[in-house]
Design a protein around this motif. Structure first.
Motif, PDB file in Angstrom:
ATOM      1  N   GLY A  86      42.293  43.388  23.201  1.00  0.00           N
ATOM      2  CA  GLY A  86      43.174  43.307  24.376  1.00  0.00           C
ATOM      3  C   GLY A  86      42.543  42.306  25.836  1.00  0.00           C
ATOM      4  N   GLN A  87      43.607  42.225  26.535  1.00  0.00           N
ATOM      5  CA  GLN A  87      43.102  41.599  27.799  1.00  0.00           C
ATOM      6  C   GLN A  87      42.426  42.273  28.674  1.00  0.00           C
ATOM      7  N   PRO A  88      41.617  41.496  29.612  1.00  0.00           N
ATOM      8  CA  PRO A  88      41.042  42.039  30.576  1.00  0.00           C
ATOM      9  C   PRO A  88      41.687  42.569  31.728  1.00  0.00           C
ATOM     10  N   VAL A  89      41.938  43.751  32.062  1.00  0.00           N
ATOM     11  CA  VAL A  89      42.583  44.158  33.346  1.00  0.00           C
ATOM     12  C   VAL A  89      42.015  44.246  34.444  1.00  0.00           C
ATOM     13  N   LEU A  90      42.177  43.439  35.650  1.00  0.00           N
ATOM     14  CA  LEU A  90      41.347  43.555  36.636  1.00  0.00           C
ATOM     15  C   LEU A  90      41.838  44.371  37.633  1.00  0.00           C
ATOM     16  N   ILE A  91      41.129  45.295  38.211  1.00  0.00           N
ATOM     17  CA  ILE A  91      41.534  46.377  39.329  1.00  0.00           C
ATOM     18  C   ILE A  91      40.766  46.344  40.385  1.00  0.00           C
ATOM     19  N   PRO A  92      40.979  45.532  41.492  1.00  0.00           N
ATOM     20  CA  PRO A  92      39.748  45.561  42.660  1.00  0.00           C
ATOM     21  C   PRO A  92      39.919  46.713  43.449  1.00  0.00           C
ATOM     22  N   GLY A  93      38.943  47.250  43.918  1.00  0.00           N
ATOM     23  CA  GLY A  93      39.064  48.338  44.899  1.00  0.00           C
ATOM     24  C   GLY A  93      39.129  47.623  46.204  1.00  0.00           C
ATOM     25  N   SER A  94      39.309  48.460  47.055  1.00  0.00           N
ATOM     26  CA  SER A  94      39.281  47.898  48.722  1.00  0.00           C
ATOM     27  C   SER A  94      38.010  47.466  49.199  1.00  0.00           C
ATOM     28  N   MET A  95      37.929  47.006  50.154  1.00  0.00           N
ATOM     29  CA  MET A  95      36.553  46.557  50.793  1.00  0.00           C
ATOM     30  C   MET A  95      35.442  47.656  50.708  1.00  0.00           C
ATOM     31  N   GLY A  96      34.445  47.264  49.899  1.00  0.00           N
ATOM     32  CA  GLY A  96      33.426  48.366  50.049  1.00  0.00           C
ATOM     33  C   GLY A  96      33.561  49.498  48.676  1.00  0.00           C
ATOM     34  N   THR A  97      34.416  49.536  48.166  1.00  0.00           N
ATOM     35  CA  THR A  97      34.809  50.488  47.024  1.00  0.00           C
ATOM     36  C   THR A  97      34.725  49.965  45.831  1.00  0.00           C
ATOM     37  N   PRO A  98      34.426  50.616  44.578  1.00  0.00           N
ATOM     38  CA  PRO A  98      34.168  49.850  43.405  1.00  0.00           C
ATOM     39  C   PRO A  98      35.502  49.129  42.608  1.00  0.00           C
ATOM     40  N   SER A  99      35.272  48.378  42.003  1.00  0.00           N
ATOM     41  CA  SER A  99      36.411  47.688  41.119  1.00  0.00           C
ATOM     42  C   SER A  99      36.111  47.951  39.868  1.00  0.00           C
ATOM     43  N   TYR A 100      37.299  47.976  39.167  1.00  0.00           N
ATOM     44  CA  TYR A 100      37.370  48.252  37.644  1.00  0.00           C
ATOM     45  C   TYR A 100      37.767  47.174  36.574  1.00  0.00           C
ATOM     46  N   VAL A 101      37.006  47.166  35.517  1.00  0.00           N
ATOM     47  CA  VAL A 101      37.602  46.271  34.542  1.00  0.00           C
ATOM     48  C   VAL A 101      38.142  47.087  33.410  1.00  0.00           C
ATOM     49  N   LEU A 102      39.358  46.806  32.898  1.00  0.00           N
ATOM     50  CA  LEU A 102      39.912  47.709  31.857  1.00  0.00           C
ATOM     51  C   LEU A 102      40.423  46.866  30.793  1.00  0.00           C
ATOM     52  N   CYS A 103      40.656  47.607  29.760  1.00  0.00           N
ATOM     53  CA  CYS A 103      41.378  46.649  28.498  1.00  0.00           C
ATOM     54  C   CYS A 103      42.691  47.015  28.281  1.00  0.00           C
ATOM     55  N   GLY A 104      43.436  46.045  28.214  1.00  0.00           N
ATOM     56  CA  GLY A 104      45.138  46.379  27.671  1.00  0.00           C
ATOM     57  C   GLY A 104      45.121  46.926  26.547  1.00  0.00           C
ATOM     58  N   ASN A 105      46.270  48.020  26.634  1.00  0.00           N
ATOM     59  CA  ASN A 105      46.610  48.637  25.181  1.00  0.00           C
ATOM     60  C   ASN A 105      47.972  48.331  24.839  1.00  0.00           C
ATOM     61  N   ASP A 106      48.092  48.369  23.563  1.00  0.00           N
ATOM     62  CA  ASP A 106      49.613  48.089  23.106  1.00  0.00           C
ATOM     63  C   ASP A 106      50.373  49.140  23.282  1.00  0.00           C
ATOM     64  N   GLN A 107      49.938  50.399  23.676  1.00  0.00           N
ATOM     65  CA  GLN A 107      50.965  51.462  24.098  1.00  0.00           C
ATOM     66  C   GLN A 107      51.478  50.917  25.575  1.00  0.00           C
ATOM     67  N   ALA A 108      50.760  50.338  26.203  1.00  0.00           N
ATOM     68  CA  ALA A 108      51.626  50.078  27.426  1.00  0.00           C
ATOM     69  C   ALA A 108      52.749  49.429  27.369  1.00  0.00           C
ATOM     70  N   LEU A 109      53.012  48.630  26.248  1.00  0.00           N
ATOM     71  CA  LEU A 109      54.250  47.860  26.189  1.00  0.00           C
ATOM     72  C   LEU A 109      55.485  48.512  26.178  1.00  0.00           C
ATOM     73  N   ASP A 110      55.406  49.904  25.503  1.00  0.00           N
ATOM     74  CA  ASP A 110      56.363  50.905  25.444  1.00  0.00           C
ATOM     75  C   ASP A 110      56.371  51.454  26.788  1.00  0.00           C
ATOM     76  N   LEU A 111      55.252  51.663  27.550  1.00  0.00           N
ATOM     77  CA  LEU A 111      55.356  52.678  28.707  1.00  0.00           C
ATOM     78  C   LEU A 111      55.951  51.648  29.851  1.00  0.00           C
ATOM     79  N   THR A 112      55.222  50.589  30.043  1.00  0.00           N
ATOM     80  CA  THR A 112      55.340  49.967  31.267  1.00  0.00           C
ATOM     81  C   THR A 112      55.534  48.532  31.094  1.00  0.00           C
ATOM     82  N   PHE A 113      56.056  47.855  29.751  1.00  0.00           N
ATOM     83  CA  PHE A 113      56.308  46.591  29.715  1.00  0.00           C
ATOM     84  C   PHE A 113      54.921  45.849  29.652  1.00  0.00           C
ATOM     85  N   GLY A 114      53.794  46.593  29.507  1.00  0.00           N
ATOM     86  CA  GLY A 114      52.557  46.164  29.376  1.00  0.00           C
ATOM     87  C   GLY A 114      52.176  45.699  30.773  1.00  0.00           C
ATOM     88  N   SER A 115      52.162  46.636  31.547  1.00  0.00           N
ATOM     89  CA  SER A 115      51.605  46.608  33.160  1.00  0.00           C
ATOM     90  C   SER A 115      50.947  47.633  33.441  1.00  0.00           C
TER      91      SER A 115
END
Lengths: 475, 150
Positions: free
Chosen positions: A366-395
């Motif tokens: 699955g694609q890397p999903v990049l979620i930046p934190g605000s300045m000074g807080t952690p950012s996260y890398v996630l991995c896209g799931n097929d389940q998201a297609l049904d739930l959020t059009f893959g968002s």
């Protein structure tokens, strides 16, 4: 949020009838705690979007949802190609504002001692802040090529590598650009700003991989604990803003022409297939491509800085995601494959392994999903799931989301205090203006970890790595 | 707040709370005065006008079918000029004409100077004017409400 119905943990429904004219219900993906931070105005905006013609399934809001204009920030909505609309209110002014993550082969402990020097050098190398103009001095012809070919143009001009392109959403350029839909004004704003970071919440950050949640996927993404990463957050600058402004005015007239009843003028739209819709899409794609070129150029200058201080080290592109854009995508709707116009306003695509859009290197995870934190807080890398297609059009969500207004933050915090507090945490910040630091104070945002946990719990995307800032260059 | 036809005073503009952006209302006894005050509100969201010297002028000509569209064009034009001229503005003179078909014509004269970051401390950078809750009304006074993307 009294009128909102809890469907299950982390899913709330805004029922049809919450406001007149809703064609579908709204869906807000938040935890019990985050729910209390969602302003009533945000729920109204979710309901407003639900009134637009041709909307499919739900008007959605991601866990970082907050008050925007037109769509809420964190808003996602898809529209049928037949009978649907396209709206700049679902894309925003900063078209293809997005995030790019570079991974270094350097351990953070070897970068840390030089952090002050590096941030200063990046601050010099990448023009940022108000009135910043690029080092690039693009000609009109080059600007047109950037509008049409995005990152591909940048690579042809010597910024970045061919291999980078496969690691960008849409390979760094969307089809369908129509430069005739970019006004002289938009060109005038965009030309000097190509290769600039901008101001506000845009940043360039040096980070350390603090925690790995999923070793296998992290390996696929080339990430390891203690590694140095670079995150770049910026968009299409004045070009995108002006393209949106110009077309918004046209579409505000189009709603009258096509007799579309909209509850908010920022939801100005046109029926898909109409000349107004086609023209906006052609202009929007130009801005999206400009943004990919912009992030490509900035990444190139970042690599030059690292090469200067760490000769022979490499900075490879993990991924580049757009979080303000409308895309033509195929999705299953009531058991039928259909082409939809998916609007993501402050929301990131999170495609799983089944989608052909995911780069070959990541196809089985699955694609890397990049979620930046605000300045000074952690950012996260996630991995896209097929389940998201049904739930959020893959968002998925695109960041932490604000909890207080910029002016409130400016009243509550002083720029120098924000800087001192970050410095106590060992984070170096360089910014053009102290006022801008105050409005971006970490306390002005929701905790990024909470927002990411909702995405993870819902199975939209799976947590892979947590990145903490070492130094930030801000506009 | 201004009320009634016999008001003795009128605030030129006021800011309202908005989570992500800047929201304001600007008033005028005429549409010209409202547009001038709206421009001042937009610019004050960025820079303290007391720090701006008026040493240079820019002329603007716009045309629109209705007052709301004209106001949107006018405010957007100021953002455009700020960015492309690298200038800050503190005076906004507006002259209006309306023809028989109802079309409005605006001639604006904007006074200010080139940006000097040593003197001009920016609080925000206005990037665009949104149409979200954008409204022009006329009761005893002309009133415009706008939200700026910062």
């Amino acid at each position: 949020m009294e009128d909102i119905i809890k469907i299950s943990d982390n899913i709330y429904e805004v029922p049809i009838g919450y406001r007149p004219g809703m064609r579908v219900p709204g869906r807000i993906f938040v935890s019990e705690e985050l729910r209390t931070m969602v302003e009533p105005g945000t729920v109204d905006q979710v309901a407003n979007v639900a009134t637009l013609p041709g909307i499919v399934k739900y008007s959605m809001a991601m866990p970082d949802a907050h008050l925007g204009y037109g769509f809420p920030i964190g808003g996602v909505a898809a529209f049928h190609e037949e009978g649907g609309v396209i709206s700049p209110g679902g894309v925003g002014f900063d078209i293809n504002c997005g995030v790019r993550l570079l991974r270094s082969d350097l351990e953070a402990k070897s970068v840390q001692p030089l952090i002050n020097t590096l941030i200063s050098a990046l601050f010099e190398a990448v023009p940022s802040g108000l009135g910043a103009t690029g080092r690039l001095h693009a000609t009109d012809q080059q600007l047109t090529e950037a509008f049409v070919a995005g990152s591909r143009w940048a690579v042809e001009e010597g910024y970045g590598f061919e291999a980078d392109l496969a690691h960008c959403e849409e390979s760094g350029h969307m089809e369908g650009a129509d430069p005739s839909q970019v006004s002289v004004k938009a060109r005038k704003r965009g030309r000097p700003q190509l290769g600039t970071l901008g101001s506000g919440n845009h940043f360039l950050e040096i980070q350390r991989v603090e925690e790995i949640f999923d070793e296998d996927v992290a390996r696929k993404f080339g990430l390891f604990k203690g590694q140095t990463t670079i995150m770049i957050h910026c968009g299409s600058r004045g070009a995108g803003h002006q393209i949106c402004t110009d077309h918004l005015e046209v579409l505000a007239r189009a709603v009258r022409k096509y007799n579309i009843d909209i509850p908010d003028k920022q939801l100005a739209c046109a029926p898909l297939g109409s000349p107004e819709a086609r023209n906006y899409f052609g202009g929007m794609v130009c801005a999206a491509n400009y943004a990919w070129a912009n992030r490509h150029i900035i990444a190139h200058w970042t690599r030059e800085v690292f090469e200067r201080y760490f000769p022979g080290s490499s900075l490879d592109l993990v991924y580049d995601v757009a979080h303000n854009v409308a895309k033509i995508e195929e999705h299953d709707v009531d058991g039928r494959r259909e082409r939809l116009y998916v609007h993501r306003k402050g929301a990131t695509r999170a495609f799983g392994p089944s989608r052909s859009e995911v780069p070959d290197a990541y196809r089985n995870v699955g694609q890397p999903v990049l979620i930046p934190g605000s300045m000074g807080t952690p950012s996260y890398v996630l991995c896209g799931n097929d389940q998201a297609l049904d739930l959020t059009f893959g968002s998925a969500c695109h960041g932490a989301g604000r909890v207080m207004s910029r002016s409130q933050a400016t009243r509550m915090f002083a720029g120098k205090d924000v800087k001192a507090a970050l410095s106590r945490d060992g984070i170096v910040v360089k910014a053009t203006s102290p006022g801008m630091l105050a409005e971006e104070a970490p306390q002005a945002y929701k905790p990024s970890g909470d927002v990411v946990d909702v995405v993870h719990s819902l199975g939209i995307a799976t947590k892979v790595a947590k990145l903490v800032p070492l130094g930030v260059s801000k506009g | 707040m201004p009320a009634g036809p016999n008001y003795k005073w009128m605030i030129p503009f006021e800011y309202l709370e908005h989570t992500a952006d800047v929201k304001f209302r600007a008033y005028g006894r005429s549409p010209e005065e409202m547009l001038s005050n709206a421009a001042a509100a937009l610019f004050k969201a960025m820079v303290d006008p007391a720090t701006i010297k008026i040493t240079k002028f820019w002329n603007v000509e716009l045309e629109a079918q209705d007052m709301e569209q004209l106001a949107y064009q006018w405010l957007s034009e100021i953002v455009f000029l700020f960015e492309t001229e690298s200038a800050v503005f503190a005076s906004f003179a507006v002259a209006l004409k309306q023809n028989a078909k109802g079309t409005w014509r605006l001639e604006g004269r904007i006074g200010g100077e080139m940006i000097d970051l040593k003197r001009h401390a920016f609080e925000n950078e206005v990037k665009a004017v949104t149409l979200h809750q954008f409204q022009v009304t006329k009761n005893d006074l002309w009133c415009i409400q706008a939200i700026l993307d910062v």
